[in-house]
Write a protein that holds these residues in place. Structure first.
Motif, PDB file in Angstrom:
ATOM      1  N   LEU A   7      60.893  71.530   8.106  1.00 20.67           N
ATOM      2  CA  LEU A   7      61.497  70.630   8.735  1.00 20.67           C
ATOM      3  C   LEU A   7      62.930  70.629   9.069  1.00 20.67           C
ATOM      4  CD1 LEU A   7      60.312  67.957   5.762  1.00 20.67           C
ATOM      5  CD2 LEU A   7      59.572  68.320   7.994  1.00 20.67           C
ATOM      6  N   PRO A   8      63.110  69.827  10.201  1.00 18.21           N
ATOM      7  CA  PRO A   8      64.780  69.735  10.726  1.00 18.21           C
ATOM      8  C   PRO A   8      65.508  69.539   9.621  1.00 18.21           C
ATOM      9  CG  PRO A   8      63.480  68.372  12.191  1.00 18.21           C
ATOM     10  CD  PRO A   8      62.363  68.698  10.990  1.00 18.21           C
ATOM     11  N   GLU A   9      66.697  69.986   9.810  1.00 18.39           N
ATOM     12  CA  GLU A   9      67.984  69.995   9.169  1.00 18.39           C
ATOM     13  C   GLU A   9      69.053  69.203   9.961  1.00 18.39           C
ATOM     14  OE1 GLU A   9      71.726  72.244   6.517  1.00 18.39           O
ATOM     15  OE2 GLU A   9      70.110  73.281   7.316  1.00 18.39           O
ATOM     16  N   LYS A  10      69.412  67.942   9.277  1.00 15.30           N
ATOM     17  CA  LYS A  10      70.566  67.222  10.132  1.00 15.30           C
ATOM     18  C   LYS A  10      71.744  67.622   9.616  1.00 15.30           C
ATOM     19  CE  LYS A  10      71.882  62.230  10.726  1.00 15.30           C
ATOM     20  NZ  LYS A  10      71.459  61.043  10.484  1.00 15.30           N
ATOM     21  N   VAL A  11      72.808  67.973  10.478  1.00  9.76           N
ATOM     22  CA  VAL A  11      74.167  68.303  10.299  1.00  9.76           C
ATOM     23  C   VAL A  11      74.924  67.352  10.975  1.00  9.76           C
ATOM     24  CG1 VAL A  11      75.973  70.181  10.809  1.00  9.76           C
ATOM     25  CG2 VAL A  11      73.658  70.836   9.804  1.00  9.76           C
ATOM     26  N   LYS A  12      75.859  66.995  10.236  1.00  9.08           N
ATOM     27  CA  LYS A  12      76.840  65.791  10.757  1.00  9.08           C
ATOM     28  C   LYS A  12      78.325  66.363  10.878  1.00  9.08           C
ATOM     29  CE  LYS A  12      74.983  62.205   7.991  1.00  9.08           C
ATOM     30  NZ  LYS A  12      75.019  61.220   6.820  1.00  9.08           N
ATOM     31  N   ILE A  13      78.867  66.338  12.374  1.00 11.09           N
ATOM     32  CA  ILE A  13      79.972  66.803  12.763  1.00 11.09           C
ATOM     33  C   ILE A  13      81.011  65.455  13.318  1.00 11.09           C
ATOM     34  CG2 ILE A  13      81.185  68.215  14.653  1.00 11.09           C
ATOM     35  CD1 ILE A  13      78.912  70.019  14.326  1.00 11.09           C
ATOM     36  N   GLY A  14      82.117  65.610  12.755  1.00  9.58           N
ATOM     37  CA  GLY A  14      83.121  64.782  13.397  1.00  9.58           C
ATOM     38  C   GLY A  14      84.207  65.568  14.177  1.00  9.58           C
ATOM     39  N   LEU A  15      84.606  65.046  15.260  1.00  8.33           N
ATOM     40  CA  LEU A  15      85.564  65.582  16.143  1.00  8.33           C
ATOM     41  C   LEU A  15      86.748  64.528  16.359  1.00  8.33           C
ATOM     42  CD1 LEU A  15      83.296  67.634  18.732  1.00  8.33           C
ATOM     43  CD2 LEU A  15      84.301  68.336  16.634  1.00  8.33           C
ATOM     44  N   PHE A  16      87.887  64.790  15.713  1.00  5.79           N
ATOM     45  CA  PHE A  16      88.934  63.846  15.662  1.00  5.79           C
ATOM     46  C   PHE A  16      90.479  64.653  15.883  1.00  5.79           C
ATOM     47  CE2 PHE A  16      85.499  61.659  14.052  1.00  5.79           C
ATOM     48  CZ  PHE A  16      85.591  60.327  14.825  1.00  5.79           C
ATOM     49  N   PRO A  17      91.247  64.257  16.684  1.00  9.17           N
ATOM     50  CA  PRO A  17      92.646  64.764  16.614  1.00  9.17           C
ATOM     51  C   PRO A  17      93.165  64.778  15.103  1.00  9.17           C
ATOM     52  CG  PRO A  17      92.325  63.117  18.337  1.00  9.17           C
ATOM     53  CD  PRO A  17      91.325  62.852  17.540  1.00  9.17           C
ATOM     54  N   GLY A  18      93.758  65.897  14.861  1.00  6.09           N
ATOM     55  CA  GLY A  18      93.922  66.019  13.351  1.00  6.09           C
ATOM     56  C   GLY A  18      92.879  66.605  12.487  1.00  6.09           C
ATOM     57  N   CYS A  19      91.813  66.501  12.579  1.00  6.31           N
ATOM     58  CA  CYS A  19      91.025  66.762  11.692  1.00  6.31           C
ATOM     59  C   CYS A  19      89.643  66.657  12.200  1.00  6.31           C
ATOM     60  CB  CYS A  19      90.808  65.746  10.415  1.00  6.31           C
ATOM     61  SG  CYS A  19      89.692  66.315   9.187  1.00  6.31           S
ATOM     62  N   CYS A  20      88.816  67.935  12.220  1.00  8.30           N
ATOM     63  CA  CYS A  20      87.374  68.041  12.434  1.00  8.30           C
ATOM     64  C   CYS A  20      86.595  68.155  11.309  1.00  8.30           C
ATOM     65  CB  CYS A  20      87.047  69.137  13.746  1.00  8.30           C
ATOM     66  SG  CYS A  20      87.825  68.430  15.170  1.00  8.30           S
ATOM     67  N   TRP A  21      85.444  68.006  11.439  1.00 10.92           N
ATOM     68  CA  TRP A  21      84.745  68.354  10.005  1.00 10.92           C
ATOM     69  C   TRP A  21      83.123  68.424  10.271  1.00 10.92           C
ATOM     70  CZ3 TRP A  21      81.444  64.080   9.753  1.00 10.92           C
ATOM     71  CH2 TRP A  21      81.967  62.876  10.293  1.00 10.92           C
ATOM     72  N   ARG A  56      91.100  72.211  11.556  1.00 11.86           N
ATOM     73  CA  ARG A  56      92.296  71.505  12.050  1.00 11.86           C
ATOM     74  C   ARG A  56      92.469  71.992  13.544  1.00 11.86           C
ATOM     75  NH1 ARG A  56      92.874  67.623   8.466  1.00 11.86           N
ATOM     76  NH2 ARG A  56      92.760  68.166   6.248  1.00 11.86           N
ATOM     77  N   PRO A  57      92.200  70.929  14.482  1.00 10.82           N
ATOM     78  CA  PRO A  57      92.296  71.334  15.956  1.00 10.82           C
ATOM     79  C   PRO A  57      93.751  71.620  16.322  1.00 10.82           C
ATOM     80  CG  PRO A  57      91.825  69.181  15.688  1.00 10.82           C
ATOM     81  CD  PRO A  57      91.831  69.662  14.256  1.00 10.82           C
ATOM     82  N   GLU A  58      93.961  72.578  17.054  1.00 12.49           N
ATOM     83  CA  GLU A  58      95.259  72.834  17.629  1.00 12.49           C
ATOM     84  C   GLU A  58      95.696  72.213  19.087  1.00 12.49           C
ATOM     85  OE1 GLU A  58      95.814  77.124  18.107  1.00 12.49           O
ATOM     86  OE2 GLU A  58      95.397  77.467  16.109  1.00 12.49           O
ATOM     87  N   GLY A  59      95.754  70.677  18.918  1.00 12.59           N
ATOM     88  CA  GLY A  59      96.126  69.915  19.931  1.00 12.59           C
ATOM     89  C   GLY A  59      95.197  68.766  19.912  1.00 12.59           C
ATOM     90  N   GLN A  60      95.365  67.878  20.685  1.00 12.39           N
ATOM     91  CA  GLN A  60      94.807  66.447  20.810  1.00 12.39           C
ATOM     92  C   GLN A  60      93.582  66.189  21.419  1.00 12.39           C
ATOM     93  OE1 GLN A  60      96.048  64.423  18.376  1.00 12.39           O
ATOM     94  NE2 GLN A  60      97.794  66.071  18.052  1.00 12.39           N
ATOM     95  N   GLY A  61      93.517  66.987  22.796  1.00 12.67           N
ATOM     96  CA  GLY A  61      92.509  66.484  23.723  1.00 12.67           C
ATOM     97  C   GLY A  61      91.024  67.123  23.685  1.00 12.67           C
ATOM     98  N   ALA A  62      90.351  67.142  24.726  1.00 10.48           N
ATOM     99  CA  ALA A  62      88.966  67.407  24.729  1.00 10.48           C
ATOM    100  C   ALA A  62      88.958  68.932  24.309  1.00 10.48           C
ATOM    101  CB  ALA A  62      88.276  67.035  26.151  1.00 10.48           C
ATOM    102  N   GLU A  63      89.792  69.712  25.253  1.00 15.85           N
ATOM    103  CA  GLU A  63      89.753  71.199  24.871  1.00 15.85           C
ATOM    104  C   GLU A  63      89.911  71.553  23.722  1.00 15.85           C
ATOM    105  OE1 GLU A  63      91.896  75.077  26.828  1.00 15.85           O
ATOM    106  OE2 GLU A  63      92.145  73.187  27.584  1.00 15.85           O
ATOM    107  N   ALA A  64      90.881  71.091  22.768  1.00 16.27           N
ATOM    108  CA  ALA A  64      91.237  71.273  21.396  1.00 16.27           C
ATOM    109  C   ALA A  64      90.048  70.890  20.376  1.00 16.27           C
ATOM    110  CB  ALA A  64      92.673  70.521  21.025  1.00 16.27           C
TER     111      ALA A  64
END
Length: 255
Positions: A5-19, A32-40
């Motif tokens: 069965l598929p395994e669902k993995v949740k990801i959050g991409l936010f300035p200051g904290c990705c999880w 912890r992203p090194e920057g605020q924009g899409a590249e970081a």
């Protein structure tokens, strides 16, 4: 549970904290992203994928929640006469243009009406950026299933009948505060306040605008997708809306 069965993995991409959260694992993996924009945030996405075990990656389905700063978002007042998909899409583009955003072929646009005869929401993300996430996921041996901006996810998943006549859902990001204003559970407005300096000051400015039009807000729900203990809207919400209840909600529940 079957290993097939598929395994669902949740990801959050936010300035200051990705999880990242795996099903059945309470603790979040934090980058912890090194920057605020899409590249970081893309670099943080790569780092999070690298933390998943090699075994079983073909079964992993990725569901990603992203900062509103990466998206264009607009409300769609209900139009009774619009039915066909091409009409609704053209209407969404017109609403974006009225808000000062031109959504052309370089954007991937979606729109959604959660309630009949109630306002809807449209959002758009860069085609190039989405294609990059898809390619990175495939290279890592996984499947990218959904990508939603925070406001769109809140609108689609946090909705439902509310007992309060007037309520506000407050979305707390590092550089912006967003208020989704609801009457009888129906979204009627969205307001955004940049955070320039202290969070409390930005929050007061935002809620002052909200209460200028909605004078009897009974409840404030707030979501901090960065899960930062240092960031809490409790103080400024209580100062601006002393009679309102204040309830935290969890971004993970919207994915």
């Amino acid at each position: 549970m079957s290993r097939l069965l598929p395994e669902k993995v949740k990801i959050g991409l936010f300035p200051g904290c990705c999880w990242l959260q795996r099903r059945g694992v309470a603790e979040l993996v934090i980058v912890r992203p090194e920057g605020q924009g899409a590249e970081a945030l893309t670099a943080a996405f790569i780092a999070l994928l690298a933390k998943l075990p090699e075994a079983g990656r073909a079964r992993i389905h990725l569901h990603v929640l992203v900062s509103d700063s990466l998206a264009a978002i607009t409300l769609l007042p209900w139009q009774e006469s619009l039915v066909a998909d091409d009409e609704l899409r053209a209407y969404a583009q017109a609403c974006f243009e009225q808000a000062g955003n031109t959504i052309d072929a370089s954007w991937a646009m979606q729109y959604h009406f959660r309630q009949f005869r109630a306002p809807g929401m449209a959002y758009a993300l860069s085609h190039v950026w989405l294609s990059q996430l898809v390619a990175l996921s495939e290279t890592a041996g996984m499947h990218l299933k959904t990508v939603l901006p925070l406001s769109a996810s809140a609108y689609q998943r946090q909705g439902g009948a509310r007992t309060e006549k007037q309520s506000v859902l407050l979305l707390v990001e590092q550089e912006r505060l967003t208020a989704l204003i609801c009457v009888n559970g129906m979204l009627i407005n969205r307001d955004v306040q940049p955070v320039m300096g202290k969070l409390d000051a930005a929050g007061v400015r935002l809620l002052m605008r909200v209460t200028a039009n909605q004078r009897n807000v009974q409840a404030v729900y707030y979501c901090d997708p960065s899960y930062s203990e240092a960031v809490s809207p409790q103080a400024f919400v209580a100062a601006c809306l002393p009679q309102s209840s204040i309830t935290p909600v969890i971004a993970l529940d919207w994915i």
